[in-house]
Design an enzyme around this catalytic site. Structure first.
Site, PDB file in Angstrom:
ATOM      1  N   HIS A 101      -1.990  -0.538   2.736  1.00 44.31           N
ATOM      2  CA  HIS A 101      -1.994   0.288   1.522  1.00 44.31           C
ATOM      3  C   HIS A 101      -3.252  -0.032   0.730  1.00 44.31           C
ATOM      4  CE1 HIS A 101       2.608   1.149   1.230  1.00 44.31           C
ATOM      5  NE2 HIS A 101       2.196   1.143   2.493  1.00 44.31           N
ATOM      6  N   GLU A 126      -3.739  -0.711  -2.391  1.00 39.54           N
ATOM      7  CA  GLU A 126      -3.621  -1.859  -3.294  1.00 39.54           C
ATOM      8  C   GLU A 126      -3.759  -3.183  -2.546  1.00 39.54           C
ATOM      9  OE1 GLU A 126      -1.541   0.791  -2.990  1.00 39.54           O
ATOM     10  OE2 GLU A 126      -0.160   0.864  -4.684  1.00 39.54           O
ATOM     11  N   CYS A 143       4.236   0.868  -4.579  1.00 36.90           N
ATOM     12  CA  CYS A 143       5.531   0.709  -3.907  1.00 36.90           C
ATOM     13  C   CYS A 143       6.005  -0.735  -4.098  1.00 36.90           C
ATOM     14  CB  CYS A 143       5.401   1.032  -2.417  1.00 36.90           C
ATOM     15  SG  CYS A 143       4.440  -0.196  -1.495  1.00 36.90           S
ATOM     16  N   CYS A 198       3.524  -3.354  -2.593  1.00 39.75           N
ATOM     17  CA  CYS A 198       2.311  -3.503  -3.394  1.00 39.75           C
ATOM     18  C   CYS A 198       2.608  -4.139  -4.752  1.00 39.75           C
ATOM     19  CB  CYS A 198       1.628  -2.154  -3.554  1.00 39.75           C
ATOM     20  SG  CYS A 198       0.999  -1.525  -1.978  1.00 39.75           S
TER      21      CYS A 198
END
Length: 161
Positions: free
Chosen positions: A65, A67, A95, A98
């Site tokens: 991801h 992040e 999410c 993260c």
């Protein structure tokens, strides 16, 4: 625009706009290689430490991801895992994975553009970033350039349906 933590004025300052510009640019790059257009940027004292876009498809890695990639790069740039005095800008609400990484990295400020009503963990579905049982709770500002980020995501998914 919504803030939590009491540090943010009602109006978004130019620094938050610039930080989100950096994250949106990463989101557009992610889309170029077939990933969902989500971008993140980590800034300290006005300087960009790290930026990344989603690379789940590119790397075939469910943890890639934006992040997480930006946090890893910022930690490498600083030479340590504590990302004190930084701000994370991200185009979509983090999410749970993260959000957990944000807490573990001790990032003090998170600014996100669009809410994620299906998987958001900064208030939409869960609120990991405000969980009182955890040892770190960043200040959160939601909605900076939210319409722009939401449009980018909507157009990406519409093109694939």
């Amino acid at each position: 625009m919504e803030s939590r933590g009491g540090k943010f004025p009602e109006q978004v300052d130019a620094g938050h706009e610039h930080g989100m510009d950096l994250a949106l640019a990463e989101a557009r790059r992610a889309e170029e290689h077939g990933d969902v257009p989500i971008g993140a940027a980590i800034v300290r004292d006005g300087d960009l430490l790290a930026a990344a876009g989603n690379e789940r498809e590119l790397r075939r890695d469910p943890t890639a991801h934006a992040e997480v990639l930006a946090i890893r790069a910022a930690a490498a740039a600083l030479g340590g895992w504590r990302l004190a005095d930084t701000t994370l800008y991200v185009t979509l609400e983090p999410c749970a994975m993260c959000a957990g990484a944000i807490v573990l990295a001790r990032i003090p400020t998170v600014v996100f553009a669009a809410p994620d009503p299906k998987a958001g963990a900064a208030g939409s579905v869960l609120d990991v970033l405000a969980e009182p049982a955890l040892n770190h709770r960043p200040h959160v500002l939601a909605g900076v350039r939210g319409a722009e980020a939401a449009t980018l995501l909507r157009e990406f998914f519409a093109a694939r349906r």
